[in-house]
Design a protein around this motif. Structure first.
Motif, PDB file in Angstrom:
ATOM      1  N   GLU A   1      53.955  61.709  65.191  1.00  0.00           N
ATOM      2  CA  GLU A   1      52.699  62.427  64.935  1.00  0.00           C
ATOM      3  C   GLU A   1      51.743  61.475  64.219  1.00  0.00           C
ATOM      4  OE1 GLU A   1      51.933  65.432  65.736  1.00  0.00           O
ATOM      5  OE2 GLU A   1      53.758  66.621  65.944  1.00  0.00           O
ATOM      6  N   PRO A   2      50.457  61.458  64.613  1.00  0.00           N
ATOM      7  CA  PRO A   2      49.526  60.617  63.863  1.00  0.00           C
ATOM      8  C   PRO A   2      49.359  61.117  62.426  1.00  0.00           C
ATOM      9  CG  PRO A   2      48.361  61.877  65.538  1.00  0.00           C
ATOM     10  CD  PRO A   2      49.812  62.175  65.698  1.00  0.00           C
ATOM     11  N   GLU A   3      49.130  60.186  61.518  1.00  0.00           N
ATOM     12  CA  GLU A   3      48.950  60.538  60.105  1.00  0.00           C
ATOM     13  C   GLU A   3      47.655  61.326  59.909  1.00  0.00           C
ATOM     14  OE1 GLU A   3      48.621  57.640  56.599  1.00  0.00           O
ATOM     15  OE2 GLU A   3      50.091  56.786  57.997  1.00  0.00           O
ATOM     16  N   ILE A   4      47.647  62.318  59.013  1.00  0.00           N
ATOM     17  CA  ILE A   4      46.418  63.076  58.750  1.00  0.00           C
ATOM     18  C   ILE A   4      45.551  62.270  57.779  1.00  0.00           C
ATOM     19  CG2 ILE A   4      45.471  65.237  57.784  1.00  0.00           C
ATOM     20  CD1 ILE A   4      47.126  66.012  60.111  1.00  0.00           C
ATOM     21  N   THR A   5      44.283  62.025  58.181  1.00  0.00           N
ATOM     22  CA  THR A   5      43.401  61.215  57.330  1.00  0.00           C
ATOM     23  C   THR A   5      42.383  62.103  56.620  1.00  0.00           C
ATOM     24  OG1 THR A   5      41.963  60.890  59.205  1.00  0.00           O
ATOM     25  CG2 THR A   5      43.531  59.122  58.761  1.00  0.00           C
ATOM     26  N   GLY A   6      42.810  62.772  55.582  1.00  0.00           N
ATOM     27  CA  GLY A   6      41.880  63.544  54.750  1.00  0.00           C
ATOM     28  C   GLY A   6      41.631  64.948  55.208  1.00  0.00           C
ATOM     29  N   VAL A   7      41.299  65.144  56.481  1.00  0.00           N
ATOM     30  CA  VAL A   7      40.966  66.493  56.931  1.00  0.00           C
ATOM     31  C   VAL A   7      41.833  66.850  58.149  1.00  0.00           C
ATOM     32  CG1 VAL A   7      39.031  65.620  58.311  1.00  0.00           C
ATOM     33  CG2 VAL A   7      39.080  67.992  57.681  1.00  0.00           C
ATOM     34  N   ASP A   8      42.322  68.099  58.132  1.00  0.00           N
ATOM     35  CA  ASP A   8      43.146  68.550  59.256  1.00  0.00           C
ATOM     36  C   ASP A   8      42.260  69.367  60.189  1.00  0.00           C
ATOM     37  OD1 ASP A   8      44.925  69.658  60.981  1.00  0.00           O
ATOM     38  OD2 ASP A   8      46.354  70.327  59.462  1.00  0.00           O
ATOM     39  N   ILE A   9      41.915  68.811  61.336  1.00  0.00           N
ATOM     40  CA  ILE A   9      40.950  69.476  62.239  1.00  0.00           C
ATOM     41  C   ILE A   9      41.478  70.807  62.782  1.00  0.00           C
ATOM     42  CG2 ILE A   9      39.670  67.392  62.920  1.00  0.00           C
ATOM     43  CD1 ILE A   9      41.306  67.425  65.557  1.00  0.00           C
ATOM     44  N   THR A  10      42.794  70.997  62.737  1.00  0.00           N
ATOM     45  CA  THR A  10      43.352  72.252  63.268  1.00  0.00           C
ATOM     46  C   THR A  10      43.159  73.402  62.274  1.00  0.00           C
ATOM     47  OG1 THR A  10      45.554  71.857  62.363  1.00  0.00           O
ATOM     48  CG2 THR A  10      45.131  71.018  64.575  1.00  0.00           C
ATOM     49  N   LYS A  11      42.791  73.065  61.026  1.00  0.00           N
ATOM     50  CA  LYS A  11      42.695  74.115  59.994  1.00  0.00           C
ATOM     51  C   LYS A  11      41.242  74.510  59.701  1.00  0.00           C
ATOM     52  CE  LYS A  11      47.109  74.248  58.854  1.00  0.00           C
ATOM     53  NZ  LYS A  11      47.836  73.058  58.491  1.00  0.00           N
ATOM     54  N   SER A  12      40.280  73.742  60.236  1.00  0.00           N
ATOM     55  CA  SER A  12      38.882  73.989  59.895  1.00  0.00           C
ATOM     56  C   SER A  12      38.297  75.144  60.722  1.00  0.00           C
ATOM     57  CB  SER A  12      38.090  72.706  60.152  1.00  0.00           C
ATOM     58  OG  SER A  12      36.772  72.906  59.751  1.00  0.00           O
ATOM     59  N   GLU A  13      37.450  75.968  60.088  1.00  0.00           N
ATOM     60  CA  GLU A  13      36.843  77.102  60.810  1.00  0.00           C
ATOM     61  C   GLU A  13      35.724  76.649  61.734  1.00  0.00           C
ATOM     62  OE1 GLU A  13      35.742  80.318  58.226  1.00  0.00           O
ATOM     63  OE2 GLU A  13      37.830  80.986  58.235  1.00  0.00           O
ATOM     64  N   ILE A  14      35.115  75.495  61.400  1.00  0.00           N
ATOM     65  CA  ILE A  14      34.072  74.936  62.272  1.00  0.00           C
ATOM     66  C   ILE A  14      34.456  73.488  62.587  1.00  0.00           C
ATOM     67  CG2 ILE A  14      31.603  74.476  62.583  1.00  0.00           C
ATOM     68  CD1 ILE A  14      30.986  76.504  60.440  1.00  0.00           C
ATOM     69  N   VAL A  15      34.450  73.157  63.872  1.00  0.00           N
ATOM     70  CA  VAL A  15      34.753  71.780  64.284  1.00  0.00           C
ATOM     71  C   VAL A  15      33.554  71.236  65.048  1.00  0.00           C
ATOM     72  CG1 VAL A  15      36.195  70.343  65.786  1.00  0.00           C
ATOM     73  CG2 VAL A  15      37.264  72.102  64.369  1.00  0.00           C
ATOM     74  N   VAL A  16      33.054  70.092  64.576  1.00  0.00           N
ATOM     75  CA  VAL A  16      31.999  69.385  65.301  1.00  0.00           C
ATOM     76  C   VAL A  16      32.683  68.208  65.993  1.00  0.00           C
ATOM     77  CG1 VAL A  16      29.975  67.902  65.006  1.00  0.00           C
ATOM     78  CG2 VAL A  16      30.128  70.047  63.742  1.00  0.00           C
ATOM     79  N   ALA A  17      32.691  68.232  67.328  1.00  0.00           N
ATOM     80  CA  ALA A  17      33.399  67.174  68.056  1.00  0.00           C
ATOM     81  C   ALA A  17      32.393  66.271  68.756  1.00  0.00           C
ATOM     82  CB  ALA A  17      34.349  67.790  69.073  1.00  0.00           C
ATOM     83  N   ILE A  18      32.609  64.966  68.614  1.00  0.00           N
ATOM     84  CA  ILE A  18      31.678  64.030  69.255  1.00  0.00           C
ATOM     85  C   ILE A  18      32.370  63.287  70.396  1.00  0.00           C
ATOM     86  CG2 ILE A  18      30.073  63.664  67.357  1.00  0.00           C
ATOM     87  CD1 ILE A  18      31.751  61.147  66.659  1.00  0.00           C
ATOM     88  N   GLY A  19      31.541  62.915  71.377  1.00  0.00           N
ATOM     89  CA  GLY A  19      32.072  62.194  72.532  1.00  0.00           C
ATOM     90  C   GLY A  19      31.382  60.849  72.685  1.00  0.00           C
ATOM     91  N   ARG A  20      31.620  60.259  73.841  1.00  0.00           N
ATOM     92  CA  ARG A  20      31.113  58.909  74.107  1.00  0.00           C
ATOM     93  C   ARG A  20      29.591  58.819  73.970  1.00  0.00           C
ATOM     94  NH1 ARG A  20      34.281  55.559  78.000  1.00  0.00           N
ATOM     95  NH2 ARG A  20      34.665  57.481  79.142  1.00  0.00           N
ATOM     96  N   GLY A  21      28.925  59.995  74.078  1.00  0.00           N
ATOM     97  CA  GLY A  21      27.474  60.026  73.929  1.00  0.00           C
ATOM     98  C   GLY A  21      26.997  59.494  72.583  1.00  0.00           C
ATOM     99  N   ILE A  22      27.870  59.436  71.599  1.00  0.00           N
ATOM    100  CA  ILE A  22      27.486  58.941  70.274  1.00  0.00           C
ATOM    101  C   ILE A  22      27.289  57.419  70.279  1.00  0.00           C
ATOM    102  CG2 ILE A  22      29.833  58.618  69.333  1.00  0.00           C
ATOM    103  CD1 ILE A  22      26.910  60.118  67.383  1.00  0.00           C
ATOM    104  N   LYS A  23      27.875  56.796  71.272  1.00  0.00           N
ATOM    105  CA  LYS A  23      27.732  55.350  71.560  1.00  0.00           C
ATOM    106  C   LYS A  23      28.374  54.427  70.519  1.00  0.00           C
ATOM    107  CE  LYS A  23      23.900  55.772  74.728  1.00  0.00           C
ATOM    108  NZ  LYS A  23      23.710  57.209  74.717  1.00  0.00           N
ATOM    109  N   GLU A  24      27.833  54.353  69.297  1.00  0.00           N
ATOM    110  CA  GLU A  24      28.340  53.377  68.318  1.00  0.00           C
ATOM    111  C   GLU A  24      28.702  54.061  67.006  1.00  0.00           C
ATOM    112  OE1 GLU A  24      28.853  50.356  69.197  1.00  0.00           O
ATOM    113  OE2 GLU A  24      27.735  50.497  71.084  1.00  0.00           O
TER     114      GLU A  24
END
Ligand SMILES: Cc1cc2nc3c(=O)[nH]c(=O)nc-3n(C[C@H](O)[C@H](O)[C@H](O)COP(=O)(O)OP(=O)(O)OC[C@H]3O[C@@H](n4cnc5c(N)ncnc54)[C@H](O)[C@@H]3O)c2cc1C
Length: 325
Positions: free
Chosen positions: A192-215
């Motif tokens: 399992e990957p290590e959790i880095t500060g925030v667990d995305i499975t536990k958050s009520e709001i998730v903002v997900a970014i894709g390749r459109g963010i570019k850099e």
């Protein structure tokens, strides 16, 4: 009576959704061709068979310690015997990393035609036709098989609804067949990957970014937006591959499954591997400059526009509504 066979996919005691989705379309097709619906589970834990019996006429249960962790060669040996003996008109396998490892070899060992990554199936004059997508979901193609009486089809996850339970649970039949041990390929460990500060499975709001963010330099726009909503930031696989976000933030078939109250996908196309990990979110909002992006098919609300223009405006509006600057 002919039979339709579904291969149950499970991992660490949990039956994957794709199994129930295949049982949904399998039941529909069985009704059309007058076939019985069977599901095969290869497991070391026979309790899993009870979870399947409300969804199929018959559960074929093969219990063996060798099935504790998936090994495509072990599965192939058993499935080849079962398919050769029972001759199901159709065998359904998930188009998942597990299925991709297994199905092509199974097609060779059974001599049956295989169609991969299918999002639609129907029988026309007793012949099977399948639907597959091209150009990242922009075009659907209908494909037939020549001279075949039996077929193997790999079903794309999240393409079909999970059906309701049947009034009468199906019969569980225990199989007694020798399982051949494979020495040249073995399961070692789940990592399992290590959790880095925030667990995305536990958050009520998730903002997900894709390749459109570019850099990575552009991440600050998303961080400001996310902080206005008090949300967790997640990403599609290219964002992880590009090291814009750490691996534990990946949503999708090879990442995490999130079911937040609100999921906001920004600059994400909506490839099925990603959709598999967020489709059950309560409210899905997508921001994408391409009005034909497949993410809009699963989104409840969509904004067609350039994220670099839209996101700062949204952040400002949210902060204004919250009484901040
Ligand atoms: C075995 C396997 C497992 C995989 N597992 C996963 C997984 O777990 N998770 C996952 O996400 N993917 C996974 N993938 C990859 C998946 O197939 C896709 O390639 C990936 O999801 C695409 O990511 P994306 O949407 O960020 O990028 P793209 O498909 O490139 O889409 C980028 C989107 O951004 C939009 N865009 C670009 N610029 C802007 C802008 N300025 N404003 C607004 N929109 C913009 C574009 O219109 C486009 O729709 C897997 C693939 C394989 C083969």
């Amino acid at each position: 009576m002919s039979e339709i066979l579904v291969l149950a996919e499970h991992s660490r005691g949990v039956i994957k959704d794709v199994t129930f989705e295949m049982l949904g379309i399998g039941r529909e097709l069985a009704g059309v061709v007058g076939a019985k619906l069977m599901v095969l589970i290869l497991t070391h834990d026979e309790a899993l068979a009870n979870k399947l019996s409300p969804y199929a006429d018959t559960v074929l249960l093969h219990k063996d310690e060798l099935f504790k962790d998936f090994n495509s060669e072990v599965y192939q040996g058993i499935l080849t015997k079962i398919i050769s003996e029972r001759k199901p008109v159709l065998t359904l396998i998930g188009h998942t990393p597990t299925g991709i490892d297994l199905a092509p070899n199974l097609s060779v060992s059974t001599g049956l035609p295989l169609a991969a990554d299918c999002v639609g199936l129907k029988f026309e004059n007793s012949k099977l036709r399948v639907m597959r997508q091209m150009y990242t979901g922009k075009i659907n193609t209908s494909i037939g098989f020549t001279d075949a009486q039996e077929y193997i089809v790999m079903v794309r996850p999240a393409s079909f609804q999970i059906p309701g339970q049947m009034d009468k649970p199906g019969e569980i039949i225990k199989l007694d067949m020798p399982v051949e041990k494979v020495d040249y390929k073995k399961f070692i460990d789940y990592i399992e990957p290590e959790i880095t500060g925030v667990d995305i499975t536990k958050s009520e709001i998730v903002v997900a970014i894709g390749r459109g963010i570019k850099e990575k330099e552009n991440l600050s726009i998303i961080e400001k937006f996310s902080s206005s909503l008090n949300s967790a930031i997640a990403g599609s696989r290219p964002v992880i591959d590009k090291q814009i976000l750490p691996p534990d933030r990946q949503v999708g078939s090879s990442g995490k499954t999130v079911k937040p109250k609100i999921y906001i996908g920004i600059g994400i196309s909506g490839a099925f591997q990603h959709v598999m990990g967020m489709k059950d979110s309560e409210l899905i909002i997508a921001i994408n400059k391409d009005a034909n992006a497949p993410i809009f098919e699963v989104a409840h609300y969509g904004i067609v526009g350039d994220l670099f223009k839209v996101v700062p405006v949204l952040t400002q509006k949210i902060n204004e509504l919250k009484g901040g600057k």
